[in-house]
Write an enzyme that holds these catalytic residues in place. Structure first.
Site, PDB file in Angstrom:
ATOM      1  N   LYS A  88       0.842  -1.192   0.000  1.00  0.00           N
ATOM      2  CA  LYS A  88       0.000   0.000   0.000  1.00  0.00           C
ATOM      3  C   LYS A  88       0.880   1.247   0.000  1.00  0.00           C
ATOM      4  CE  LYS A  88      -3.959  -1.967   2.503  1.00  0.00           C
ATOM      5  NZ  LYS A  88      -4.754  -1.917   3.747  1.00  0.00           N
ATOM      6  N   GLU A 127     -19.677  -9.070   8.279  1.00  0.00           N
ATOM      7  CA  GLU A 127     -20.776  -8.504   9.048  1.00  0.00           C
ATOM      8  C   GLU A 127     -21.773  -9.564   9.516  1.00  0.00           C
ATOM      9  OE1 GLU A 127     -19.056  -5.341   6.445  1.00  0.00           O
ATOM     10  OE2 GLU A 127     -19.798  -7.369   6.066  1.00  0.00           O
ATOM     11  N   ARG A 131     -25.772  -5.993   4.913  1.00  0.00           N
ATOM     12  CA  ARG A 131     -25.239  -7.279   4.475  1.00  0.00           C
ATOM     13  C   ARG A 131     -25.547  -8.391   5.483  1.00  0.00           C
ATOM     14  NH1 ARG A 131     -19.369  -6.134   1.842  1.00  0.00           N
ATOM     15  NH2 ARG A 131     -19.911  -8.111   0.889  1.00  0.00           N
TER      16      ARG A 131
END
Length: 641
Positions: free
Chosen positions: A285, A371, A399
């Site tokens: 990253k 989730e 979700r």
């Protein structure tokens, strides 16, 4: 802010077709210029930075090797797609990222043919790519489905559900695992690159196919034994046994920043008869920008910044952010109750639970992008006598709706839901807007649903959640900073289902839920100035409703207006149902419901979004005046949408 960098080679690339005309030797220069342009653009607009910088070389390699848009490229989450947008004809608008009328910060179908599938939530890319691959098979089209998915997104069960179903796509499906946290493999060098190139080569795959045919002729047992031996040997050399077991041909890991490694491997994979194939690339990253490499978390999502120093623009000092108010309030409650624990789905700082994690690490759980698991895990904790807080953004809680219904509501378990990013969210646009949580939660038996009007109310509601053991309870609050009210030194336990009146009048009643209360008070000032005495009530609860207060307001005022930061089916619908069920409709009441419009709103500044939605003070005044002008027979109707 930054000056636009010099990019002579990038200036010649207006589409992937232009990119594919370049010799391989020039791709390194192109990648360097693309990285510089990405840094400059995000320095101007703000947005997601580290993730995009990590896939610059991968983006160049994919568009160079594959025939996009014929080959359908799906970026999981999509927040790393800025370099992709620059290469696919949108460079002239790249400095409008996340602005009103500008480019989305994610992939978006309506924006470009190179965005075949919109994505801003994680772990959808493999499923969608299988769909593209199989559709092309069925229709006789040549294109492949290519999914680029990060290792973080692999923590979600949907990715594995998709991989378990991937065999049907055959060699039309290519999954590129972008391992940017080194969570699956260590940094890789020349040997692994050689192995990846070898096992993806047509010669190796041809011999492998021939060996399969020969052993299959000998006997099924010999064939299976030989196949297992080959997979084991290759797994020992390269890793990837898990993916092999899920039916993928595994290639990697390879250095995702080395174009000399990427290009030949992707070319081999493109031409392979084997499939489906998973290519494991390791990236970093923030690659190529020192401040982002040194602090990937701070440069994941950024404000405008100075490219030379990396210094981000700071918002002027003001009230604390709602997420931090919640985090502090929960830490304070947990100090007095060791049954309180906190769960997040890969968003500890975004939900304010990073504070809780530092204070009570043994009671903090980050379950990854999962989730569904988070909700059922919380249900299990609650069933065993703990007091779990499940802190999830409104748009992400969608979700896990089946788990909310089946595992929490039906069993009446006291799970506490802290629903961040409720309402419109500005630059992140429709995919992250918390528009539906009141609608989908307040319909459920056993649920208590609260909405904080300001940061002081959030403190009280967090404490109320902690003390509520008789069933599930939720508190919703928006993105951004509070209103500046003083925070209470001692939190108050609110009476369930009871609202409050902030100012009293006689002609107009405004019934507010959530942070539109400030606009309701502004509207009341304007209406009073016109001689229309106005009451403003903060209902606090969408469920259970304060029925006594609502009946009083409806029967003592000429016009009543409900206002909320949610879609149809929320507070307004429940108030209308109450009026209908109790016979108040027959009394000639004038009720107007103000809620979010029946549309997905694009990104913009929140104030502009709410004005567009018709949920500011001016719109409230207009709604009241229009209702009074048509004050004839009894009518119950919805106001502007």
């Amino acid at each position: 802010m930054s000056d636009v960098p010099e990019t002579p080679l990038l200036d010649t690339v207006h589409s992937p077709a232009d990119l594919r005309k370049l010799p391989v030797a020039q791709l390194r220069q192109l990648a360097d210029e693309l990285r510089a342009e990405t840094i400059s653009a995000v320095g101007t607009t703000g947005g997601h930075l580290g993730s995009g910088l990590g896939v610059v070389e991968l983006t160049v390699a994919i568009h160079y090797v594959f025939d996009t848009p014929g080959d359908r490229l799906v970026w999981d989450v999509g927040h790393q797609c800025y370099p992709h947008k620059i290469l696919t004809g949108r460079r002239d608008r790249i400095r409008t990222l996340r602005m009103g009328g500008g480019l989305s910060g994610f992939t978006k179908r309506s924006e470009s043919e190179y965005d075949p599938f919109g994505a801003a939530h994680s772990s959808t890319s493999i499923s969608a790519s299988i769909g593209f691959a199989v559709a092309n098979q069925l229709s006789g089209k040549p294109g492949k489905g290519i999914a680029v998915i990060g290792d973080g997104a692999m923590s979600a069960g949907m990715a594995y559900e998709a991989m378990n179903n991937a065999a049907r796509a055959g060699n039309r499906l290519i999954v590129i695992l972008n391992d940017n946290d080194m969570s699956i493999a260590p940094p890789v060098g020349g040997l692994s690159a050689y192995l990846a190139r070898m096992v993806s080569s047509s010669e190796y795959l041809g011999l492998r196919s021939l060996a399969k045919k020969l052993t299959r002729k000998l006997s099924r047992r010999v064939h299976q034994a030989a196949e297992k031996a080959e997979e084991f040997a290759r797994g020992m050399a390269t890793g990837g046994t898990l993916f092999e077991e899920l039916g993928f041909y595994y290639v990697g890991p390879i250095d995702g920043h080395n174009l000399d490694h990427l290009i030949p491997v992707l070319e081999n994979v493109r031409d392979a008869a084997e499939g489906p194939i998973l290519v494991h690339v390791v990236t970093k990253k923030g690659k190529g920008y020192a401040p982002a490499e040194a602090s990937a978390d701070k440069y994941h999502g950024v404000q405008k910044f100075d490219v030379i120093t990396g210094t981000q623009d700071k918002a002027p000092p003001g009230p604390p952010a709602y997420q931090n108010v919640f985090g502090d309030a929960l830490v304070a409650a947990a100090a007095k109750d060791d049954r309180i624990c906190a769960i997040t789905a890969a968003m500890p700082s975004g939900t304010g639970l990073d504070k809780f994690a530092k204070a009570y690490p043994e009671r903090f759980f980050d379950v990854g992008i999962a989730e569904q698991h988070a909700v059922t895990f919380a249900a299990g904790l609650a069933a065993q006598g703990m007091r779990p807080f499940c802190a999830i953004y409104s748009t992400f809680l969608q979700r896990a709706y089946d788990q909310v219904v089946h595992d929490v509501a039906i069993q009446n378990l006291p799970v506490r839901f802290a629903i961040d990013r409720a309402g419109l969210v500005g630059a992140d646009g429709a995919t992250h807007a918390g528009s539906f949580d009141v609608t989908y939660l307040a319909t459920l038996p056993n649920f208590v649903v609260m909405a904080a009007a300001d940061e002081a109310e959030l403190v009280h509601m967090t404490y109320t959640c902690a003390m509520h053991d008789s069933g599930p309870i939720a508190v919703r609050y928006p993105r951004g900073n509070g209103t500046g009210v003083a925070l209470p030194a001692v939190p108050e336990r609110l009476e369930i289902g009871k609202g409050r009146i902030l100012r009293e009048g006689k002609k107009v009643a405004i019934l507010s839920l959530g942070t539109r209360l400030a606009e309701a008070l502004k509207a009341a000032d304007a209406l009073d100035a016109k001689g229309l005495s106005t009451t403003v009530a903060d209902l606090r609860f969408a469920k259970p409703l304060d029925e006594a207060l609502i009946r009083k307001l409806l029967t003592t005022h000429e016009v009543a207006v409900t206002i909320e930061e949610g879609a149809v089916g929320g507070l307004g619908a429940h108030v209308l149902t109450l009026a209908s069920d109790t016979g108040l409709v027959d009394a000639g009441l004038k009720i107007r419901t103000m809620r979010l419009p029946d549309m997905f709103q694009d990104q913009d500044k929140p104030d502009k979004q709410y004005a567009e939605a018709g949920l500011d003070a001016d719109a409230i005044v207009e709604t009241v005046l229009k209702a009074l002008r048509h004050n004839s027979s009894a009518v119950v109707e919805g106001a502007r949408a």
